[in-house]
Design an enzyme around this catalytic site. Structure first.
Site, mmCIF file in Angstrom:
data_model
loop_
_atom_site.group_PDB
_atom_site.id
_atom_site.type_symbol
_atom_site.label_atom_id
_atom_site.label_comp_id
_atom_site.label_asym_id
_atom_site.label_seq_id
_atom_site.Cartn_x
_atom_site.Cartn_y
_atom_site.Cartn_z
ATOM 1 N N ASN A 211 17.333 15.522 9.834
ATOM 2 C CA ASN A 211 16.218 15.176 10.715
ATOM 3 C C ASN A 211 16.523 15.661 12.128
ATOM 4 O OD1 ASN A 211 17.680 12.921 12.153
ATOM 5 N ND2 ASN A 211 17.682 12.101 10.063
ATOM 6 N N ASP A 280 16.845 9.422 4.436
ATOM 7 C CA ASP A 280 16.431 8.461 3.405
ATOM 8 C C ASP A 280 16.643 9.008 1.995
ATOM 9 O OD1 ASP A 280 15.567 6.532 5.263
ATOM 10 O OD2 ASP A 280 13.648 7.573 5.505
ATOM 11 N N LYS A 290 25.308 28.998 -3.435
ATOM 12 C CA LYS A 290 24.043 29.181 -2.740
ATOM 13 C C LYS A 290 22.914 29.459 -3.722
ATOM 14 C CE LYS A 290 21.698 32.203 0.565
ATOM 15 N NZ LYS A 290 21.808 33.396 1.417
ATOM 16 N N PHE A 324 17.636 0.127 14.986
ATOM 17 C CA PHE A 324 16.659 0.962 15.681
ATOM 18 C C PHE A 324 15.576 1.355 14.686
ATOM 19 C CE2 PHE A 324 19.644 1.284 19.052
ATOM 20 C CZ PHE A 324 19.005 1.851 20.156
ATOM 21 N N LYS A 338 10.949 -5.272 9.668
ATOM 22 C CA LYS A 338 12.325 -4.864 9.382
ATOM 23 C C LYS A 338 13.332 -5.933 9.787
ATOM 24 C CE LYS A 338 11.728 0.167 9.479
ATOM 25 N NZ LYS A 338 12.086 1.443 10.144
ATOM 26 N N LYS A 342 15.588 -6.994 6.660
ATOM 27 C CA LYS A 342 16.968 -6.500 6.673
ATOM 28 C C LYS A 342 17.942 -7.468 7.348
ATOM 29 C CE LYS A 342 15.496 -1.699 6.333
ATOM 30 N NZ LYS A 342 15.738 -0.299 6.709
#
Length: 405
Positions: A211, A280, A290, A324, A338, A342
């Site tokens: 990301n 995720d 490859k 975060f 959350k 969590k």
């Protein structure tokens, strides 16, 4: 808090020099030891004798005028100061510092100083908004210089806008708070674990899933925790950032590596701040060689990575767990969900579509939520400043319980 604190005031040439006279006076009255360096341009507005009378110290303005033959003046002043402040700071001196130019008493002393340096700009509003000045201020901020933003109002040039040197009373308050904060170590004796950056999940030897996280916010949180006295461990994904001073850094690549690194320090941690942007999903099968291009489309089957924050929440005993959440919509609602799902104590949420925040930026805009109902927004500011304010806020909120962690 200013009794016997050694403050070096560097005065550069602008009409706001008259405010520097008041600043030196108020600092001296507050008990500080104050010495002044002036540029030649500053001396066109106020004479050195004025500052000498108020500070009760010699005033320096010539690199080659050594008042004490036993020392080199600009080096001695740089070593002497507990804090250096440039007020007013003109566009000229800001640009010199950003480019490492040392051609007078002020700039040579500033470049030789290892103390914290504060810069209080004062100039015409259009000069302050000039792209070159914005670029130079940003460069100095990244180098660790602190800025006291100018206020808005009527300027000597006749314009109305941002560019007025901040009022001396406020600058003195900021300096007092600075020295008070430097004796404030609420996390002393505590262990803080911070995760930062992205993770990479390999597809083959040359490709991966990841990301846009830069790691800047997590690195700022780690440095802020260290500054507040904590033994700080930073578990970092792949980033292009300098390691924070005084922080133990563990470099990892994948989500699984990050989880294992955090768990190895979790049991004796007082606070865990999970700011990393963990992938995720990961490829269900990693190719040993490859992957070659083929005609037509290709598919890669993905599987879920372990939810690190979920695991930490399920294993939590006495740790303060802070998460975060980078969202693109309904950030507050998702953040509250959350916290409960969590088992978090706090979550810091931000909308990554906000131009003042998000991945890669040096600034951020967030809201701090807690399991006890705290909902506090923080406006746009540098990630370094934001990290300090977030941790100081949490320390205040948890002042009664920190000793038990």
């Amino acid at each position: 808090m200013l009794d016997n604190q050694k403050i070096l005031v560097c005065v550069t040439g602008g009409i706001a020099v008259y405010k520097s006279v008041s600043l030196v006076s108020k600092l001296t009255q507050a008990g500080a030891q104050v010495k002044v360096i002036m540029t030649k341009s500053a001396m066109e507005f106020v004479t050195p004798l004025t500052f000498q009378a108020i500070s009760r110290n010699d005033v320096f303005f010539d690199t080659f005028d050594e008042k004490d033959s036993r020392v080199i003046a600009h080096i001695d002043l740089a070593d002497w100061a507990d804090l250096v402040i440039v007020a007013p700071a003109t566009a000229n001196v800001i640009s010199k510092l950003a480019n490492g130019i040392a051609d007078d008493m002020v700039t040579t002393t500033l470049l030789a100083s290892t103390s914290e340096i504060w810069i209080a700009p004062a100039m015409n509003v259009h000069m302050y908004e000039n792209k070159a000045i914005i670029r130079n201020i940003k460069s100095l901020d990244q180098d660790g210089y602190k800025f006291i933003e100018p206020s808005e109002g009527y300027l000597a040039c006749g314009y109305v806008g941002k560019g007025r040197l901040e009022e001396p009373e406020k600058i003195v308050n900021l300096i007092s708070n600075h020295f008070e904060r430097n004796t404030y170590f609420p996390l002393k004796g505590k262990k803080v674990v911070v995760t930062a950056g992205p993770t990479r999940e390999r597809i083959d030897p040359v490709r991966y899933v990841s990301n846009f996280s830069s790691g800047k916010m997590g690195y700022a949180m780690a440095q802020a925790a260290q500054a507040l006295g904590a033994e700080t461990v930073l578990v970092s994904g792949p980033v292009e950032l300098d390691k924070p001073i005084g922080v133990t850094v563990i470099e990892v690549e994948s989500a699984d590596e990050m989880l294992q690194a955090v768990l190895s320090h979790y049991e004796d941690a007082s606070i865990v701040i999970k700011s990393a942007a963990v992938a995720d999903y990961r490829p269900k099968e990693v190719q040993l060689h490859k992957m070659k291009k083929k005609t037509g489309d290709s598919q890669i089957e993905l599987e879920r990575t372990t939810d690190i924050l979920q695991v930490l929440g399920s294993k939590k005993t006495s740790q303060l767990l802070i998460g975060f959440a980078a969202e693109t919509q309904d950030s507050i609602r998702y953040g509250k969900e959350k916290i409960e799902r969590k088992n978090l104590d706090y979550i810091i949420v931000n909308d990554v579509t906000d131009p003042d925040g998000g991945f890669g930026n040096d600034s951020n805009v967030v809201t701090l939520l807690s399991s006890k109902g705290l909902n506090r927004p923080f406006p746009a500011m540098t990630k370094k400043k934001l990290a300090n304010e977030l941790l100081e806020t949490i320390c205040i909120e948890e002042s009664d319980s920190l000793n038990d962690r």
